[in-house]
Design a protein around this motif. Structure first.
Motif, mmCIF file in Angstrom:
data_model
loop_
_atom_site.group_PDB
_atom_site.id
_atom_site.type_symbol
_atom_site.label_atom_id
_atom_site.label_comp_id
_atom_site.label_asym_id
_atom_site.label_seq_id
_atom_site.Cartn_x
_atom_site.Cartn_y
_atom_site.Cartn_z
ATOM 1 N N ILE A 142 7.458 -0.567 -7.186
ATOM 2 C CA ILE A 142 6.334 -1.168 -6.474
ATOM 3 C C ILE A 142 5.354 -1.800 -7.452
ATOM 4 C CG2 ILE A 142 4.348 -0.652 -5.010
ATOM 5 C CD1 ILE A 142 6.059 1.504 -3.673
ATOM 6 N N ARG A 143 5.050 -1.082 -8.548
ATOM 7 C CA ARG A 143 4.119 -1.651 -9.545
ATOM 8 C C ARG A 143 4.691 -2.909 -10.179
ATOM 9 N NH1 ARG A 143 3.390 3.839 -10.676
ATOM 10 N NH2 ARG A 143 4.914 3.740 -12.356
ATOM 11 N N SER A 144 5.977 -2.881 -10.506
ATOM 12 C CA SER A 144 6.604 -4.060 -11.114
ATOM 13 C C SER A 144 6.602 -5.235 -10.140
ATOM 14 C CB SER A 144 8.039 -3.734 -11.544
ATOM 15 O OG SER A 144 8.056 -2.696 -12.493
ATOM 16 N N PHE A 145 6.851 -4.933 -8.863
ATOM 17 C CA PHE A 145 6.858 -6.008 -7.870
ATOM 18 C C PHE A 145 5.462 -6.588 -7.703
ATOM 19 C CE2 PHE A 145 7.062 -8.024 -3.755
ATOM 20 C CZ PHE A 145 8.317 -8.604 -3.771
ATOM 21 N N LYS A 146 4.447 -5.737 -7.701
ATOM 22 C CA LYS A 146 3.074 -6.235 -7.619
ATOM 23 C C LYS A 146 2.746 -7.126 -8.810
ATOM 24 C CE LYS A 146 0.930 -2.496 -4.938
ATOM 25 N NZ LYS A 146 -0.055 -1.382 -4.986
ATOM 26 N N GLU A 147 3.146 -6.671 -10.008
ATOM 27 C CA GLU A 147 2.896 -7.475 -11.201
ATOM 28 C C GLU A 147 3.635 -8.805 -11.133
ATOM 29 O OE1 GLU A 147 4.020 -5.033 -14.451
ATOM 30 O OE2 GLU A 147 2.371 -3.585 -14.175
ATOM 31 N N MET A 148 4.887 -8.762 -10.651
ATOM 32 C CA MET A 148 5.652 -9.997 -10.517
ATOM 33 C C MET A 148 4.990 -10.939 -9.529
ATOM 34 S SD MET A 148 9.463 -10.564 -8.956
ATOM 35 C CE MET A 148 8.754 -10.396 -7.316
ATOM 36 N N ALA A 149 4.525 -10.391 -8.391
ATOM 37 C CA ALA A 149 3.867 -11.231 -7.397
ATOM 38 C C ALA A 149 2.592 -11.848 -7.958
ATOM 39 C CB ALA A 149 3.559 -10.400 -6.146
ATOM 40 N N GLY A 150 1.823 -11.027 -8.708
ATOM 41 C CA GLY A 150 0.612 -11.557 -9.318
ATOM 42 C C GLY A 150 0.908 -12.643 -10.333
ATOM 43 N N ARG A 151 1.976 -12.394 -11.115
ATOM 44 C CA ARG A 151 2.353 -13.385 -12.130
ATOM 45 C C ARG A 151 2.843 -14.670 -11.468
ATOM 46 N NH1 ARG A 151 1.160 -15.412 -16.926
ATOM 47 N NH2 ARG A 151 2.989 -16.182 -18.058
ATOM 48 N N LEU A 152 3.624 -14.550 -10.390
ATOM 49 C CA LEU A 152 4.085 -15.742 -9.681
ATOM 50 C C LEU A 152 2.923 -16.515 -9.070
ATOM 51 C CD1 LEU A 152 7.283 -14.424 -7.850
ATOM 52 C CD2 LEU A 152 7.187 -16.065 -9.726
ATOM 53 N N GLU A 153 1.952 -15.770 -8.535
ATOM 54 C CA GLU A 153 0.774 -16.443 -7.976
ATOM 55 C C GLU A 153 0.011 -17.189 -9.066
ATOM 56 O OE1 GLU A 153 -2.995 -15.375 -5.039
ATOM 57 O OE2 GLU A 153 -1.953 -13.793 -6.121
ATOM 58 N N GLN A 154 -0.100 -16.511 -10.237
ATOM 59 C CA GLN A 154 -0.783 -17.160 -11.355
ATOM 60 C C GLN A 154 -0.016 -18.386 -11.835
ATOM 61 O OE1 GLN A 154 -1.219 -14.611 -14.735
ATOM 62 N NE2 GLN A 154 -2.339 -16.119 -15.948
ATOM 63 N N LEU A 155 1.315 -18.258 -11.908
ATOM 64 C CA LEU A 155 2.123 -19.394 -12.352
ATOM 65 C C LEU A 155 2.060 -20.549 -11.355
ATOM 66 C CD1 LEU A 155 5.305 -17.600 -13.753
ATOM 67 C CD2 LEU A 155 3.522 -18.749 -15.055
ATOM 68 N N GLU A 156 2.053 -20.213 -10.066
ATOM 69 C CA GLU A 156 1.956 -21.266 -9.051
ATOM 70 C C GLU A 156 0.610 -21.972 -9.142
ATOM 71 O OE1 GLU A 156 2.977 -23.739 -5.912
ATOM 72 O OE2 GLU A 156 4.162 -22.457 -7.232
ATOM 73 N N HIS A 157 -0.442 -21.172 -9.358
ATOM 74 C CA HIS A 157 -1.768 -21.779 -9.519
ATOM 75 C C HIS A 157 -1.800 -22.646 -10.772
ATOM 76 C CE1 HIS A 157 -6.027 -21.858 -10.861
ATOM 77 N NE2 HIS A 157 -6.261 -22.013 -9.566
ATOM 78 N N SER A 158 -1.222 -22.128 -11.873
ATOM 79 C CA SER A 158 -1.193 -22.899 -13.124
ATOM 80 C C SER A 158 -0.358 -24.164 -12.954
ATOM 81 C CB SER A 158 -0.623 -22.042 -14.254
ATOM 82 O OG SER A 158 -1.424 -20.902 -14.454
ATOM 83 N N ASP A 204 0.809 -1.213 0.000
ATOM 84 C CA ASP A 204 0.000 0.000 0.000
ATOM 85 C C ASP A 204 0.844 1.265 0.000
ATOM 86 O OD1 ASP A 204 -2.287 -1.580 0.133
ATOM 87 O OD2 ASP A 204 -2.199 -1.669 2.323
ATOM 88 N N ALA A 205 2.134 1.135 -0.259
ATOM 89 C CA ALA A 205 3.017 2.308 -0.223
ATOM 90 C C ALA A 205 2.653 3.279 -1.342
ATOM 91 C CB ALA A 205 4.477 1.877 -0.364
ATOM 92 N N GLN A 206 2.428 4.535 -0.973
ATOM 93 C CA GLN A 206 2.139 5.585 -1.928
ATOM 94 C C GLN A 206 3.368 6.492 -2.023
ATOM 95 O OE1 GLN A 206 -0.626 5.681 -3.729
ATOM 96 N NE2 GLN A 206 -1.513 3.904 -2.658
ATOM 97 N N THR A 207 3.885 6.679 -3.198
ATOM 98 C CA THR A 207 5.075 7.494 -3.381
ATOM 99 C C THR A 207 4.953 8.313 -4.655
ATOM 100 O OG1 THR A 207 7.475 7.439 -3.698
ATOM 101 C CG2 THR A 207 6.237 5.559 -4.525
ATOM 102 N N LYS A 208 5.488 9.525 -4.605
ATOM 103 C CA LYS A 208 5.466 10.398 -5.769
ATOM 104 C C LYS A 208 6.683 10.189 -6.661
ATOM 105 C CE LYS A 208 2.817 14.092 -3.520
ATOM 106 N NZ LYS A 208 2.781 15.524 -3.146
ATOM 107 N N GLU A 209 7.699 9.496 -6.148
ATOM 108 C CA GLU A 209 8.899 9.253 -6.953
ATOM 109 C C GLU A 209 8.583 8.224 -8.037
ATOM 110 O OE1 GLU A 209 8.800 9.263 -3.752
ATOM 111 O OE2 GLU A 209 10.192 10.790 -3.025
ATOM 112 N N ARG A 210 8.887 8.563 -9.279
ATOM 113 C CA ARG A 210 8.556 7.688 -10.397
ATOM 114 C C ARG A 210 9.271 6.351 -10.307
ATOM 115 N NH1 ARG A 210 10.097 10.751 -13.995
ATOM 116 N NH2 ARG A 210 12.101 9.846 -14.531
ATOM 117 N N GLU A 211 10.571 6.381 -9.937
ATOM 118 C CA GLU A 211 11.336 5.139 -9.874
ATOM 119 C C GLU A 211 10.787 4.192 -8.814
ATOM 120 O OE1 GLU A 211 13.710 8.342 -11.678
ATOM 121 O OE2 GLU A 211 12.547 8.145 -9.849
#
Length: 471
Positions: free
Chosen positions: A223-239, A211-218
């Motif tokens: 955070i967005r990339s990590f969320k996507e990676m976590a979602g993808r890993l969860e999907q891959l684990e489920h698959s 839930d970290a909110q930050t104005k720094e683009r990097e």
């Protein structure tokens, strides 16, 4: 000898180093500023003493051209010294044109006078003293000289400046440290959250919340990339779990079937022709099981890069015609003859003929399995030549692939819902074929699929001479 690296938090690491660098920088700046201020102060006060010396010299010009010493000269000197904050210790000496001592605010004898007034001995005269002279003139002619011996210590006294400067440095240091502390704290918080989430994932918990909110683009991208990676890993684990269950089921079914059939024959539940029929079915199931295991082993071997592929110069039109002809013979007379659209000129490709046949046969078998129940299967195979590669297009008029399944067709162990019900398999055909194509520096591409049919393209590199001709 290995030494473990002592780690510390980013907050402590950066604030400590920034504080040290800030202190060193401010110290250097302070030394330079104090030296410069000291020099400027000394020059300014020397100019003040020169003005005072000249003012006293103007007061000593008598009406007859003699040097006249007023009786209140000592009080005048004290007032001026107090007014200009010259401090105590100054000495006023007045001499005539011949060098005779006329006045001295401090006890000075005529014998000591040459030593005190010798310009060449100015630096060595008395430690910490500075001599400032002004001529006494009458009608623009020099009639005497005023000399003020000024201690240098009052000239460079910066007590008030030191306090102000020290307070300013202290405020700058505190402000700088507070700034880097707040920045480091702001930067380290989302990084700590990502690190904590990474530990959760390493323990098999993929349902993380960032839930970290930050104005720094990097940091936002991290955070967005990590969320996507976590979602993808969860999907891959489920698959993976789902595919493992499907794989186990697909392999278990023929094993169970073979076991049951052979048990029935051994226990003489069936006899005669029926027993022979059971054995034939068991043999077919064994062959199917062997094929699925072989597909699985081939895929793993190719994915690990331990499969050797030839790179021969092949006539593409001749190879396609032979592959289609052999496949057509195995299907019987009920299947219509596939339509071939081949160029008149010879097209040479670089690849492994056996592996190309595996890809083509898999595509043709998939088209056969997708045959529409209300119309005869029609296959259209075309060879096209591009600047960099040859394209083998396989079109059919089958049922097509549902839209929701099209993005998953090249995933290993994926099988469509209709195919699961109709046929047994591991779902490795297209994934294995794509790996084979890429291993030959080509690719297997899904073009389109509708209710009217499906289209795939196999891209293979042109042979060297053919590539030169195409260019």
């Amino acid at each position: 000898m290995d030494r473990s690296l002592k780690q510390t938090s980013m907050l402590s690491y950066w604030t400590a180093r920034y504080f040290i660098i800030l202190c060193i920088g401010l110290l250097v700046f302070a030394v330079a500023a104090v030296w410069w201020t000291k020099q400027q102060t000394m020059d300014s006060r020397l100019q003040t003493v020169e003005v005072l010396a000249q003012d006293i010299a103007d007061r000593l010009d008598g009406p007859t051209g003699d040097v006249v010493i007023p009786p209140d000269l000592t009080k005048l000197l004290e007032k001026r010294a107090h007014y200009f904050q010259l401090g105590s210790g100054i000495c006023l000496i007045v001499t005539d044109l011949s060098g005779k001592l006329l006045y001295a605010s401090d006890p000075v004898t005529q014998e000591e006078l040459p030593y005190k007034l010798n310009d060449s001995l100015d630096k060595a005269r008395e430690p910490g003293m500075k001599a400032i002279t002004a001529p006494i003139t009458h009608q623009e002619e020099k009639i005497g000289q005023v000399t003020i011996l000024q201690p240098t210590k009052p000239l460079t006294r910066l007590t008030d400046v030191w306090w102000a400067f020290g307070l300013a440095l202290l405020c700058l240091t505190a402000l700088g440290w507070l700034t880097i502390y707040l920045l480091s704290k702001k930067l380290s918080r989302p990084i700590r959250m990502v690190a904590s989430a990474a530990r959760e994932i390493s323990q098999g918990h993929y349902g993380i919340s960032l839930d970290a909110q930050t104005k720094e683009r990097e940091l936002g991208e991290l955070i967005r990339s990590f969320k996507e990676m976590a979602g993808r890993l969860e999907q891959l684990e489920h698959s993976r779990s789902f595919m493992l269950a499907g794989l186990t089921h697909e392999l278990k079914t023929p094993v169970t079937s073979v076991k049951g059939l052979i048990f029935a024959v051994r226990e003489k539940v069936v006899q005669g022709e029926e027993a022979d029929e059971f054995l034939d079915i068991a043999l077919q199931e064994s062959v199917r099981l062997e094929r699925m295991v072989a597909d699985l082993l081939d895929y793993n071997a190719l994915a690990a890069g331990i499969v050797h592929l030839e790179r021969d110069r092949l006539d593409a039109s001749m190879l396609i015609g032979e592959i289609v002809y052999q496949w057509r013979l195995l299907q019987g007379e009920l299947l219509q003859e596939p339509s071939l659209c081949l160029p008149e000129q010879q097209v040479y490709i670089a690849g492994d003929s056996l592996r190309i046949q595996q890809i083509m046969v898999n595509l043709l078998n998939n088209s056969l399995q997708a045959k529409h129940p209300d119309r005869a299967l029609q296959l259209d195979i075309a060879l096209r030549v591009h600047a960099e590669a040859a394209e083998i297009v396989v079109n059919d008029n089958g049922c097509g692939i549902p839209v929701q399944e099209q993005s998953h067709i090249f995933e290993r162990f994926f099988r469509g819902e209709k195919k699961k019900l109709a046929l047994r398999g591991l779902g490795l055909g297209l994934a294995f074929s794509k790996l084979l194509a890429k291993a030959q520096q080509g690719d297997l591409v899904f073009n389109s699929s509708t209710e009217e049919g499906t289209s795939f393209s196999l891209l293979l590199p042109l042979a060297d001479s053919q590539h030169q001709d195409a260019n």
